[in-house]
Design a protein around this motif. Structure first.
Motif, PDB file in Angstrom:
ATOM      1  N   MET A 111      57.641  46.779  25.317  1.00 59.27           N
ATOM      2  CA  MET A 111      56.640  45.912  24.693  1.00 59.27           C
ATOM      3  C   MET A 111      55.352  46.703  24.532  1.00 59.27           C
ATOM      4  N   ALA A 112      54.745  46.620  23.361  1.00 57.29           N
ATOM      5  CA  ALA A 112      53.474  47.295  23.106  1.00 57.29           C
ATOM      6  C   ALA A 112      52.360  46.253  23.031  1.00 57.29           C
ATOM      7  N   ASP A 113      51.350  46.415  23.882  1.00 54.84           N
ATOM      8  CA  ASP A 113      50.183  45.520  23.878  1.00 54.84           C
ATOM      9  C   ASP A 113      49.202  46.034  22.831  1.00 54.84           C
ATOM     10  N   ILE A 114      49.056  45.284  21.738  1.00 51.79           N
ATOM     11  CA  ILE A 114      48.288  45.762  20.589  1.00 51.79           C
ATOM     12  C   ILE A 114      47.123  44.824  20.276  1.00 51.79           C
ATOM     13  N   ALA A 115      46.277  45.253  19.322  1.00 53.20           N
ATOM     14  CA  ALA A 115      45.126  44.439  18.928  1.00 53.20           C
ATOM     15  C   ALA A 115      45.044  44.222  17.421  1.00 53.20           C
ATOM     16  N   THR A 116      45.710  45.066  16.628  1.00 52.55           N
ATOM     17  CA  THR A 116      45.589  44.996  15.170  1.00 52.55           C
ATOM     18  C   THR A 116      46.954  45.057  14.493  1.00 52.55           C
ATOM     19  N   MET A 137      52.433  47.564  13.661  1.00 53.90           N
ATOM     20  CA  MET A 137      53.413  48.193  12.779  1.00 53.90           C
ATOM     21  C   MET A 137      53.775  49.589  13.276  1.00 53.90           C
ATOM     22  N   ALA A 138      52.777  50.350  13.717  1.00 52.61           N
ATOM     23  CA  ALA A 138      53.031  51.717  14.190  1.00 52.61           C
ATOM     24  C   ALA A 138      53.917  51.708  15.431  1.00 52.61           C
ATOM     25  N   CYS A 139      53.652  50.783  16.355  1.00 53.08           N
ATOM     26  CA  CYS A 139      54.443  50.710  17.591  1.00 53.08           C
ATOM     27  C   CYS A 139      55.859  50.213  17.311  1.00 53.08           C
ATOM     28  N   ALA A 140      55.978  49.250  16.417  1.00 54.81           N
ATOM     29  CA  ALA A 140      57.306  48.738  16.068  1.00 54.81           C
ATOM     30  C   ALA A 140      58.140  49.822  15.405  1.00 54.81           C
ATOM     31  N   ALA A 173      57.889  52.881  15.866  1.00 55.69           N
ATOM     32  CA  ALA A 173      58.204  53.905  16.863  1.00 55.69           C
ATOM     33  C   ALA A 173      59.316  53.466  17.812  1.00 55.69           C
ATOM     34  N   GLY A 174      59.682  52.183  17.744  1.00 57.12           N
ATOM     35  CA  GLY A 174      60.785  51.709  18.565  1.00 57.12           C
ATOM     36  C   GLY A 174      60.470  50.577  19.518  1.00 57.12           C
ATOM     37  N   ALA A 175      59.223  50.084  19.545  1.00 54.85           N
ATOM     38  CA  ALA A 175      58.892  48.964  20.433  1.00 54.85           C
ATOM     39  C   ALA A 175      59.720  47.743  20.042  1.00 54.85           C
ATOM     40  N   ASP A 176      60.317  47.101  21.034  1.00 55.94           N
ATOM     41  CA  ASP A 176      61.121  45.911  20.787  1.00 55.94           C
ATOM     42  C   ASP A 176      60.251  44.671  20.621  1.00 55.94           C
ATOM     43  N   PHE A 177      59.095  44.679  21.288  1.00 56.54           N
ATOM     44  CA  PHE A 177      58.151  43.569  21.220  1.00 56.54           C
ATOM     45  C   PHE A 177      56.749  44.112  20.980  1.00 56.54           C
ATOM     46  N   VAL A 178      55.931  43.331  20.293  1.00 62.41           N
ATOM     47  CA  VAL A 178      54.498  43.608  20.244  1.00 62.41           C
ATOM     48  C   VAL A 178      53.788  42.382  20.802  1.00 62.41           C
ATOM     49  N   GLY A 179      52.866  42.613  21.717  1.00 68.36           N
ATOM     50  CA  GLY A 179      52.103  41.522  22.309  1.00 68.36           C
ATOM     51  C   GLY A 179      50.676  41.556  21.797  1.00 68.36           C
ATOM     52  N   THR A 180      50.112  40.401  21.553  1.00 64.92           N
ATOM     53  CA  THR A 180      48.742  40.317  21.043  1.00 64.92           C
ATOM     54  C   THR A 180      47.719  40.447  22.169  1.00 64.92           C
ATOM     55  N   THR A 181      48.140  40.988  23.276  1.00 58.26           N
ATOM     56  CA  THR A 181      47.389  41.112  24.528  1.00 58.26           C
ATOM     57  C   THR A 181      45.976  41.663  24.365  1.00 58.26           C
ATOM     58  N   MET A 182      45.819  42.684  23.519  1.00 56.36           N
ATOM     59  CA  MET A 182      44.552  43.404  23.437  1.00 56.36           C
ATOM     60  C   MET A 182      43.641  42.904  22.322  1.00 56.36           C
ATOM     61  N   LYS A 237      55.610  37.470  10.401  1.00 57.03           N
ATOM     62  CA  LYS A 237      56.151  37.622   9.049  1.00 57.03           C
ATOM     63  C   LYS A 237      56.416  39.086   8.695  1.00 57.03           C
ATOM     64  N   ASN A 238      55.523  39.974   9.117  1.00 56.54           N
ATOM     65  CA  ASN A 238      55.570  41.353   8.612  1.00 56.54           C
ATOM     66  C   ASN A 238      56.086  42.393   9.588  1.00 56.54           C
ATOM     67  N   CYS A 239      55.989  42.138  10.888  1.00 59.12           N
ATOM     68  CA  CYS A 239      56.313  43.172  11.875  1.00 59.12           C
ATOM     69  C   CYS A 239      57.789  43.090  12.280  1.00 59.12           C
ATOM     70  N   PRO A 240      58.499  44.202  12.277  1.00 60.23           N
ATOM     71  CA  PRO A 240      59.916  44.175  12.659  1.00 60.23           C
ATOM     72  C   PRO A 240      60.169  43.901  14.137  1.00 60.23           C
ATOM     73  N   ALA A 241      59.166  44.119  14.994  1.00 62.46           N
ATOM     74  CA  ALA A 241      59.321  43.809  16.424  1.00 62.46           C
ATOM     75  C   ALA A 241      59.071  42.319  16.655  1.00 62.46           C
TER      76      ALA A 241
END
Length: 233
Positions: free
Chosen positions: A133-138, A143-146, A148-157, A180-184
């Motif tokens: 899981m990648a804790d992201i803000a934008t 998109m960059a983390c997904a 790269a292989g992240a299974d989840f993106v969290g709106t944590t940051m 809608k847009n992110c593959p993770a």
């Protein structure tokens, strides 16, 4: 727990963050408190737990049969990154059996100069079966983390980085855009204080959600009530 079982377990559910940092009243050197928080959360229907440090994760996994999102928070000089920043922390989390490994996925560089995407690729190369899981803000970070292989993106940051400073509420449009847009798969986390916000985050398209301070940080909960009373006066 296998990947499909984890996904089925947490989908559209509440993951409770059980953490206490050294400056907080519920922190003890020996631990022994966060696993009780996790047990209470499990009794009330939580579908997973998010926890910090190998000690707390190990104690939690001994009493709760739920997927655990594991992190290690540590400050490093020269970077604002602090959530599972190096491979050393990754190795420790994998060794203690975290179901989902969470790392900071924001745009700052790590101490060795790697981007979040480069770090996630490195993790996936070393541990190909580990859910990340990648804790992201934008949007761009997600998109960059997904990719790269992240299974989840969290709106944590969201709201906690220079690029998103001033965002102090749950950004439901952001969640919907990512869904809608992110593959993770999107995990809504941050600024969720009330059950109505949790439902709205899921309705916006979040795969699951994490709530911490509103459930497991009594000082923060108390401050919210006392501030409201003070405003009334």
């Amino acid at each position: 727990m296998e990947k499909e079982a984890i996904l089925k377990q947490i989908e559209h559910g509440l993951i409770v963050s059980c953490q206490a940092l050294e400056h907080e009243p519920l922190y003890t050197k020996e631990g022994g408190i966060m696993h009780l928080m996790a047990k209470a959360a499990a009794m009330s229907g939580a579908v997973g737990i998010r926890a910090n440090t190998v000690r707390d994760i190990t104690q939690i996994k001994e009493v709760v049969d739920l997927p655990v999102i594991g992190i290690i928070k540590k400050d490093y000089p020269g970077t604002p990154m602090y959530i599972t920043v190096t491979m050393k922390e990754v190795d420790e989390l994998v060794a203690c059996g975290v179901d989902i490994l969470a790392v900071q996925g924001t745009s700052a560089l790590r101490p060795d100069g790697k981007t979040s995407a480069e770090f996630i690729r490195e993790i996936k190369a070393k541990y190909p079966h580990q859910l990340v899981m990648a804790d992201i803000a934008t949007d761009e970070e997600a998109m960059a983390c997904a990719e790269a292989g992240a299974d989840f993106v969290g709106t944590t940051m969201r709201g906690y980085t220079p690029e998103t400073e001033g965002i102090n509420e749950t950004d439901f449009d952001f969640i919907a855009r990512l869904a809608k847009n992110c593959p993770a798969k999107v995990i809504a986390e941050g600024h969720i204080h009330y059950p109505e916000q949790a439902r709205k985050a899921l309705e916006a398209g979040a795969f699951a959600l994490v709530v911490g301070g509103a459930i497991t940080r009594p000082a923060e909960i108390t401050a919210r009530f006392t501030a409201a009373i003070k405003d009334m006066r």
